[in-house]
Design a protein around this motif. Structure first.
Motif: not given
Ligand code: FES
Ligand code: FE2
Length: 565
Positions: A539-561
């Protein structure tokens, strides 16, 4: 301090005209900078009455004429006031000019040329000092909110050098309205008078303070964002409702919902240099009517009336910063029609309003969220806005460079496109306004390099949320800090739960050995003992991964259609 006669005349004139125009002129600075008082611009705080702030083109029509639009004699929003750190000097670009925008300790915002009068170091690298001055970080000259030089540490001539007009910072009129800091597009002798006499393009619903207080008008959150494409390209996108269900697939409809759209530029109010209106007679998502109002130089308000009578108003501001770049401010309002008698007890209703889900989560959260409710909403809204913007981003970033590379700019723009349907009526109306009134587009300083970079030079710049938003936004910087704290906590939890699992297994094995000496413990005993720790670790690993995805939204977010079915 006594004003020199010419300046006093100007101030009296401004006051008289302002009163005649119905302005509430709050304050003019007591003096201008040094001996340039008759010619320097001054800061001002002019707030208009609500009836004057309506952006409707019709209210301006009588004043409009066939003259061309003066890009410099306009108000431009440059900062989101709530999200800009008041303790810092902010570098801002407007029409190719570099400005420093800052707030003194009395809460008054100022804008100067971003150039120290001493030796041209950028004042935006300076410091807002505790005494309310802006200090140049190179040799510590200090300036007050009117651009006046307060001190030159290297001078010992009793203030003579400070009062020399050449020691002044060049000042632009500034005001705060509807949660944004606005700057006049010009400095110089006439800027104060012109700026007082000109209305910033505000949104009438946001002047309905009673409606906002009662919850009838939900003002939404301002998102400020630098964009790696031009002012014209931004507005083409906004005036093009046909792209919404296609480009914003998954967030607003689906690609399969694309259909013919009947757009028309309204004959009344007619297009003037003050703007135009385009009706969308076939809006989607069950709406009754969509109306886009363009108020140059920086506003389009898209009002969509829903079946239940509510209006969703998408308010978009965009300012030309430099060629190939612009700065956006957007917010979404929800307006419920006023019912006769509804106002009774509004104040009580406001007090009794139930807390939002986020506010409840913040109250019970074991991690202390030191955020005001508005801030909580702001950073989430900002992230959502990035997701939305990034669906258009790869299309718009490349589109304008493709057009420029084939020479289809300015008067040749229409030769590079094929637009057989009425769904493109909005962009043609926009281009017509730019050609007829807007002198072909935003003007850049003389000698400025107006060429766009090749689309292949550095396209990844378009995804850089940190540079284009986060570093300017106190709400997102605060949220990012807390997300990083949570990631650290989740990592510690991962290690701790693994350690706990191993210790439990060791304990279970030794207990088993002691209970049955000579009999090897079964694997099941160890596995059973480890299970809670392993589950917690996963659960902690999953939380770390999800928070990492959230953190990326403050830096870089690439969208590929192509990756989104
Ligand atoms: S360049 Fe600003 S104080 Fe010297
Ligand atoms: Fe933000």
């Amino acid at each position: 301090m006594r004003h020199p006669a010419p300046r006093r005349t100007v101030v009296l004139l401004i006051g008289a005209i302002s009163l005649a125009e119905g302005f509430s002129l709050v304050r003019l600075p007591p003096t201008a900078c040094g001996k340039t008082s008759t010619s320097s611009t001054s800061n001002l705080s002019a707030v208009k009455t609500s009836s004057e702030t309506a952006p409707a083109v019709s209210s301006r029509e009588s004043k409009a004429n066939e003259e061309s639009f003066d890009w410099h004699k306009q108000w431009y929003p440059v900062l989101s006031e709530k999200d800009s750190d008041p303790g810092k000097a902010h570098a801002v670009q407007l029409l190719g000019k570099d400005l420093v925008v800052w707030r003194n300790t009395e809460g008054r915002w100022s804008a100067f040329d971003d150039r120290c009068p001493h030796r041209a170091a950028p004042l935006s690298e300076g410091r807002v000092e505790k005494d309310g001055s802006l200090l140049c970080a190179y040799h510590a000259w200090r300036f007050d909110t009117d651009g006046k030089c307060l001190s030159i540490p290297q001078s010992d001539r009793g203030g003579k050098d400070e009062t020399n007009p050449r020691a002044c910072a060049k000042l632009y009129p500034t005001q705060v309205a509807q949660d944004m800091v606005w700057v006049w597009g010009k400095n110089g002798p006439d800027a104060v008078l012109d700026s007082v006499l000109t209305k910033p393009a505000l949104v009438s619903a946001l002047e309905d303070k009673k409606g906002i207080k009662s919850g009838r008008v939900v003002p939404g959150v301002v998102t400020q964002r630098d964009l790696a494409y031009s002012w014209e390209t931004f507005w083409e996108n906004v005036m093009d409702p046909a792209h919404v269900v296609v480009s914003h697939h998954g967030l607003m409809g689906k690609r399969s919902m694309a259909k013919p759209l009947d757009l028309e530029a309204t004959p009344q109010p007619a297009m003037t240099k003050e703007g135009f209106v385009v009706d969308n007679n076939s809006p989607q998502f069950g709406a009754k009517q969509g109306v886009a109002t363009f108020v140059p130089p920086a506003l389009v308000e898209i009002a969509t009336e829903l079946e239940d009578g509510k209006t969703i108003s998408l308010v978009q501001y965009n300012i030309p910063t430099r060629p190939g770049w612009s700065r956006m401010f957007n917010r979404q309002l929800t307006i419920t029609p006023e019912v006769v008698g509804e106002n009774k007890g509004d104040d009580n209703k406001d007090k009794k309003r139930a807390p939002s889900l986020l506010q409840l989560v913040a109250r019970i959260s074991p991690v202390k969220l030191k955020l005001a409710p508005n801030e909580q909403r702001a950073w989430i809204q900002h992230i959502f806005s990035h997701m939305f913007v990034h669906q258009d981003m790869p299309l718009l970033y490349h589109q304008e460079k493709i057009m420029a590379s084939s020479g289809h700019t300015g008067a040749k723009w229409s030769d590079g496109i094929y637009t057989p349907t009425t769904s493109d009526k909005g962009i043609h109306t926009l281009r017509k306004w730019i050609k007829k009134f807007g002198s072909g587009g935003p003007p850049w300083p003389k000698g400025y390099d107006t060429s766009l970079p090749s689309r292949h030079d550095n396209p990844d710049v378009m995804w850089d949320i940190y540079e284009q938003h986060t570093k300017h936004c106190t709400a997102c910087l605060g949220a990012l800090k807390r997300v990083e704290q949570c990631i650290t906590a989740a990592k510690v939890s991962t290690v701790a739960s693994l350690t706990w699992a191993v210790l439990r297994a060791a304990s279970a094995i030794s207990t088993s050995i002691l209970a049955s000496p000579g009999t090897p413990p079964s694997n099941f005993v160890a596995a059973k003992a480890m299970l809670p720790g392993v589950l917690l670790m996963l659960a902690s690993l999953k939380t770390t991964k999800m928070l990492g995805s959230l953190r990326r939204m403050f830096y870089v977010y690439k969208y590929v259609h192509q990756e989104h079915d």
